[in-house]
Enzyme design. Sequence first.
Site, PDB file in Angstrom:
ATOM      1  N   SER A 136       7.026 -15.581  52.102  1.00  0.00           N
ATOM      2  CA  SER A 136       6.255 -15.269  50.897  1.00  0.00           C
ATOM      3  C   SER A 136       7.055 -15.242  49.597  1.00  0.00           C
ATOM      4  CB  SER A 136       5.536 -13.928  51.059  1.00  0.00           C
ATOM      5  OG  SER A 136       4.417 -14.089  51.885  1.00  0.00           O
ATOM      6  N   SER A 146       3.020 -15.714  49.621  1.00  0.00           N
ATOM      7  CA  SER A 146       2.024 -14.833  49.013  1.00  0.00           C
ATOM      8  C   SER A 146       2.445 -14.283  47.654  1.00  0.00           C
ATOM      9  CB  SER A 146       1.764 -13.658  49.948  1.00  0.00           C
ATOM     10  OG  SER A 146       2.897 -12.790  49.989  1.00  0.00           O
ATOM     11  N   LYS A 168       5.894  -7.422  42.209  1.00  0.00           N
ATOM     12  CA  LYS A 168       4.736  -7.860  42.998  1.00  0.00           C
ATOM     13  C   LYS A 168       3.836  -6.641  43.216  1.00  0.00           C
ATOM     14  CE  LYS A 168       3.784 -10.362  47.365  1.00  0.00           C
ATOM     15  NZ  LYS A 168       4.403 -10.945  48.573  1.00  0.00           N
TER      16      LYS A 168
END
Lengths: 483, 492
Positions: A176, A152, A77
């Site tokens: 997330s 997210s 990420k």
Amino acid sequence: MITQLTATEINTALRAKKVSVKEVTEAFLKRIENFDEEYGAYLALCPERALAEAEAAQAKIDAGDSGPLVGVPIAHKDNISTQGVETTCASKILQGYVPPYDATVVENCREAGMVLLGKTNLDEFAMGTSGENSALRLTRNPWDTDRVPGGSSAGSAAAVSAELACLATGSDTGGSIRMPASLTGLVGFKPTYGRVSRYGLVAFGSSLDQIGPFAKTVEDCSLFAEAMSGYDRKDSTSLQGSKISSADLKTGSLKGKKIALPRELFTDAIDPGVRESVEIAIDVLTREGVDFHEITLPSINYGVTTYYIIAPAEASSNLAKFDGVRFGSRVESTGHVEGFAATRGKLFGPEVKLRIMVGTYALSAGYYDAYYHRAQQVRGLMAAEFEQAFQEYDCILSPASPVTAFKIGEMVDDPMKLKLLDLCTIPANMGGFPSLSLPSSLAGDLPVGILLTGPVMGDEKLLQTAYNIDRALGRDYRRPPIL
Amino acid sequence: MADYVVSVGMEVHAELLTQSKMFCRCKVAFGGMPNTRVCPVCIGLPGTLPVPNRAAVEMVLKTALALNCTIAIDSVFHRKNYFYPDLPKGYQVSQYGDTNPIGYDGYLEIPTPEGGTKKIKIRRVHLEEDTGKLMHLPGGGSGVDYNRAGVPLMEIVTEFPPDIESPDDAREYLVQLRSLLVYLGVTDGKMAEGSVRCEPNISIREKGSTQYGTKTELKNLNSFRAVQLGVAFEAKRQAEVLESGGTVRQETRGWNEATESSFLMRTKESEQDYRYFPCPDLIPMHFSEEQIERVRSTIPELPLAKLQRYRADYALSDYDAGLLVADRDWAMFFEEALELGGEAKAICNWMNGDFAKMLNESGQGAMAGGKSHPERKTSLVRPEHLVDLAKLVSDATINGKMAKEIFAEVFDTGKMPSQIVEEKGLRQVTDTGAIASAVAEVLASNGSQVEAYRGGKESLIGFFVGQVMKKTQGRANPQLVQDELKKQLSGD
């Protein structure tokens, strides 16, 4: 196609010399080149680093290294620092920022022989539920490209789901990892707070943030969590003896397992389709001998409110360093203060600014006691309520998300409704509990996730339970139909 | 003019003498090229996390104990949030709250001019990190040097209402505090380099009034003298403002060393809201009884106690004892000499006299505790040299004049004084026969002065002594010479 295999399968093929790490890596890079336009999973690729790491992994395999993830291509990420690879948090304010160091998880993954393909998209600074808040790119759900992947960690979910990476890391502050895992049919796991080092993760809500894996199977998920975890002296909140073990993953049984079903997460707030899918699973598991009990955990109803005080408060302070002085982008102006204001005003997105303002307010003199302090008290109560439940039950089961993937743009006008979708996942962050989203049957044509949450340091048991549940539900990994 | 009294609250920052910074492993040092002692942590790169320096924590604990503070059993770090380019993370890690700082509710005793002591109450002793330094670049624009960013900083704040009630008190408080900190080995105490920084809050009120006046904060005070002058100046300035019908504004003022006056830096219209909250990246510090006792046992005898002991045990004057204890290494030198059998008053006189003067002139430092001076060239003079020298004087082997010359040689060569005496045959002449004949010769060749002396001009005795010493190359025992002179001058 090598790219559709699980990590375990790829590693087996590599060790059997059926394929080389370079070939596997190139296959993924090629797929990304061909298809990422469609999904928007990546913000940056690092093919040179990938090929160098592939070479190192190949040498390990040739030397007989039995590491279960050696040679497996992964993505991180883009709020996880990677030396020499741009790390933006999907924000304009960090565009051009190339960290001079690797996050501890990045080091751990490399040492375990994994190959880094690139960095995945996210809601700006990991602030979002749907994945639509990236300032740099729109990520689409591989199950239906008109729909959101969930946030997210949107890019990580999309990358693994669309087979543009075998595994990916995410970060989970209020859901997330688990929300997008649920919406894309993956296994997503937030380990116990402190078991995976946060060193190198760009902080959002420091007391809530935890890095964890996205995988197609529970076994991959457990092995990946094992590789990234462990005590790190660079993170003062890291726990001693925190290495996660996969040794007993495939043992144990569901017979007599006591699992709690909190009434607060089986209400009308949950879409009927989602509830049906979870209830089908509960039926199957009951027949397998699981002892389900309905319980009540009233503090769950205060979770979202509490979260939206604590997380923004910490964020307002964590994001103060983005001033354009030392790194990232800057908007020139006259004077220091004016420069800060111009940089932050122009380069932070609206959701980030909103949360900074909320957090600043919650911490300000005269409001601190009414908001931040009170929220911490509620958080303590919530953790205590869950801990008490864990005295009696092995884990807590609920839907991971009240809804399946919704249409892109569908909720932009109702930010409150969007935030309420974190209802199921937030408690685990509040108490630092391990929590995992596991695919159950589809609702319509879309994936549904079951959420399992266990006590602190109960990661291994939780993963073992998830493994056995997955087997009991009797399904293999289901690819998005488009593939 | 009304009769005003001044009240002073003191905020002192001391940079701790640790090897590395507060939350990373960068070296702590003074000066150097900008940004050469920095890393991702201390410039606040995204994703980095702090790891507390245990040595710094123990130094603050030690100081808090020496300042008679209550120790917080659990103490947390807070974030103090504000924006400034020299602040890398947008917040400073510090400690907030009344009973949260590592130490609180303590006191420091300072000597009073009357020979007693006075307690200055301490509100808090806490640990925080220093900021970087904003610099104006020669070619225009600004730059930031982060070498200092993250250096461990201890803050010591006095209690309100203040016990410091005069410029002299303010100076004495700082003298004693600095000396204590240096004794504890927690700071190098260099005010000019900013290792110890002092910011007094000064207010005045009419004598008899219980209502404290508006305070001004004074910055840039780089010496004890500046603190004393600064407080006095501010008190006078505020009195003049009040006398002319004005009101004192709450403001921060700078001290101008050259003009010995303060100038306005900024007015404080409202308290800044720092939005303190516990730093989620750090776990609370917990101090066990064992740790507290272990640290307490490392506290040496403190300067004021030492001074009082020197005065009582060795009958030294306040002035002499004060000079000895001002620096811990210096006091240790003194004590080592006494252990080797030196007589206190004599050793004290050598140290505070010729030795101090020569060290000063040569820029050398005295060795202490068997170790060389940490920063300056270490003097060759050891405690045993002074003991030997004092003994040579006390047993009349040499006289005072000779001793001064010998000491100069010891200072240059490091030779033992008794060895120099042997080598050069510098023994004092104590042979009364030799002295008698020298005296006789001097008297014979100075007939007119002898006449004058006998005629009542007794001050000439000095002249005769000088002549005899000259004749004996300064080696005659002056007392014997004087005795013999008086005998021969009156004997005829």
